[in-house]
Write an enzyme that holds these catalytic residues in place. Structure first.
Site, PDB file in Angstrom:
ATOM      1  N   ALA A 123       0.840  -1.191   0.000  1.00 40.41           N
ATOM      2  CA  ALA A 123       0.000   0.000   0.000  1.00 40.41           C
ATOM      3  C   ALA A 123       0.872   1.236   0.000  1.00 40.41           C
ATOM      4  O   ALA A 123       1.867   1.311   0.721  1.00 40.41           O
ATOM      5  CB  ALA A 123      -0.921   0.018   1.219  1.00 40.41           C
ATOM      6  N   LYS A 124       0.498   2.203  -0.837  1.00 39.36           N
ATOM      7  CA  LYS A 124       1.106   3.529  -0.799  1.00 39.36           C
ATOM      8  C   LYS A 124       0.440   4.270   0.349  1.00 39.36           C
ATOM      9  O   LYS A 124      -0.728   4.622   0.276  1.00 39.36           O
ATOM     10  CB  LYS A 124       0.900   4.253  -2.126  1.00 39.36           C
ATOM     11  N   TYR A 125       1.199   4.508   1.395  1.00 36.18           N
ATOM     12  CA  TYR A 125       0.680   4.897   2.702  1.00 36.18           C
ATOM     13  C   TYR A 125       1.138   6.311   3.031  1.00 36.18           C
ATOM     14  O   TYR A 125       2.249   6.711   2.655  1.00 36.18           O
ATOM     15  CB  TYR A 125       1.217   3.903   3.726  1.00 36.18           C
TER      16      TYR A 125
END
Length: 328
Positions: free
Chosen positions: A177-179
């Site tokens: 996930a791009k968090y």
């Protein structure tokens, strides 16, 4: 034959998130065929040669919301072909509804993309049930795609709460996930139980890595200002983990952090998000490593003082990269 899927453990290091380079004139709504394929291919090849570990594309600054379907397919094929299997390539396939998202994701598989960077559809603010079901439906319909959740609360009107993470962690294709942020990092890590690799932004990576040993990857839009800055950050944190001495990594963060100061207008992520695309593309082009080109409408308008702050950020990042080259 089904493709072998990645696991969270396969996602490591510096993952460059890239723009979709545009030809001159792309800010005119009458423009067609706006993708600068030569610059796109050069960008991806250059990042891989510089040592990045993965490519994320077609998110917000990647202008997935403002490209035509044909332009999206051209760009996907260009960067997948340029990568030539050397690193994973994730492309954004978020559409305004589930059916179009599935159709585009299937096309991404046919082109050869490793995965999709997938946000929830943008219209109504989704409930947790709606968001989770969206990811389940895409995973069921396209079982041979790896999924990176694009967790941008400003873009998607959704705060990605802990119980969301606990549910999507049960979907095998969701591997990363791009968090954004570190305030809820530890409870979110507890919820996913090692099944998803959360990627903090480069500016947060040092702090996140100190918080939890499982954080060994990050996303970096700065890589296209000068990739050596991003790979140096990766290598110094890896070295610190191996030796237990974090002093060099901490010192490096003292050099990196000031490059963010002028990127966020008024010090506000919300203000930054309003002008994300022109700010990031101005920053990238000012870095001098690549030409991101103009922004596609309607997100091509931005206050000049905000743009100059972004350009200054890109120049500072590039100067740090050149200093690192001289220190080698």
């Amino acid at each position: 034959m089904a493709r072998e899927l990645l696991t969270a453990a396969d996602v490591k290091g510096a993952w460059a998130i890239v723009p979709t380079p545009a030809k001159e004139g792309a800010s005119d709504w009458r423009a067609a065929d706006t993708v600068n394929v030569d610059e796109a291919a050069r960008m991806v090849d250059g990042l891989i040669e510089a040592g990045v570990d993965g490519i994320l594309s077609m998110g917000t600054l990647g202008e997935a919301a403002t490209m035509t379907l044909d332009e999206k397919l051209v760009f996907m094929k260009t960067i997948v072909d340029a990568a030539a299997g050397r690193v994973p390539v994730f492309v954004g396939t978020t559409c305004i509804n589930t059916r179009d998202t599935i159709a585009l994701t299937r096309k991404a598989v046919d082109i050869g993309a490793t995965g999709t960077m997938l946000g929830v559809p943008m219209w109504c603010a989704p409930s947790v049930d709606v968001a989770v079901q969206f990811y389940k439906d895409v995973a069921e319909a396209v079982p041979d795609i790896n999924i990176a959740i694009y967790a941008n609360p400003e873009a998607f009107k959704f705060d990605f709460p802990r119980h969301f993470w606990g549910q999507v962690a049960e979907i095998p294709q969701v591997v990363t996930a791009k968090y954004i942020g570190v305030g809820t990092l530890l409870p979110d890590l507890a919820a996913i139980k090692g099944r998803i690799k959360l990627l903090p932004i480069d500016f947060d990576y040092y702090g996140a890595a100190r918080m939890d040993d499982s954080v060994d990857a990050f996303w970096t839009s700065g890589a296209v200002c000068h990739p050596l800055v991003s790979t140096t950050l990766r290598d110094l944190v890896t070295q610190a983990r191996a030796t237990g001495d974090w002093s060099k990594a901490k010192t490096f963060m003292g050099r990196l952090a000031p490059t963010a100061a002028t990127l966020f207008p008024n010090g506000s992520f919300k203000d930054f998000s309003t002008y994300n695309i022109p700010l990031e593309k101005a920053r990238m082009t000012a870095g001098g490593w690549m030409n991101a080109g103009p922004c596609r409408p309607p997100y091509h308008l931005c206050p000049e003082n905000y743009l100059e702050g972004a350009r200054n950020s890109g120049r500072m990042w590039a100067e740090l990269g050149k200093a690192l080259e001289a220190e080698r």
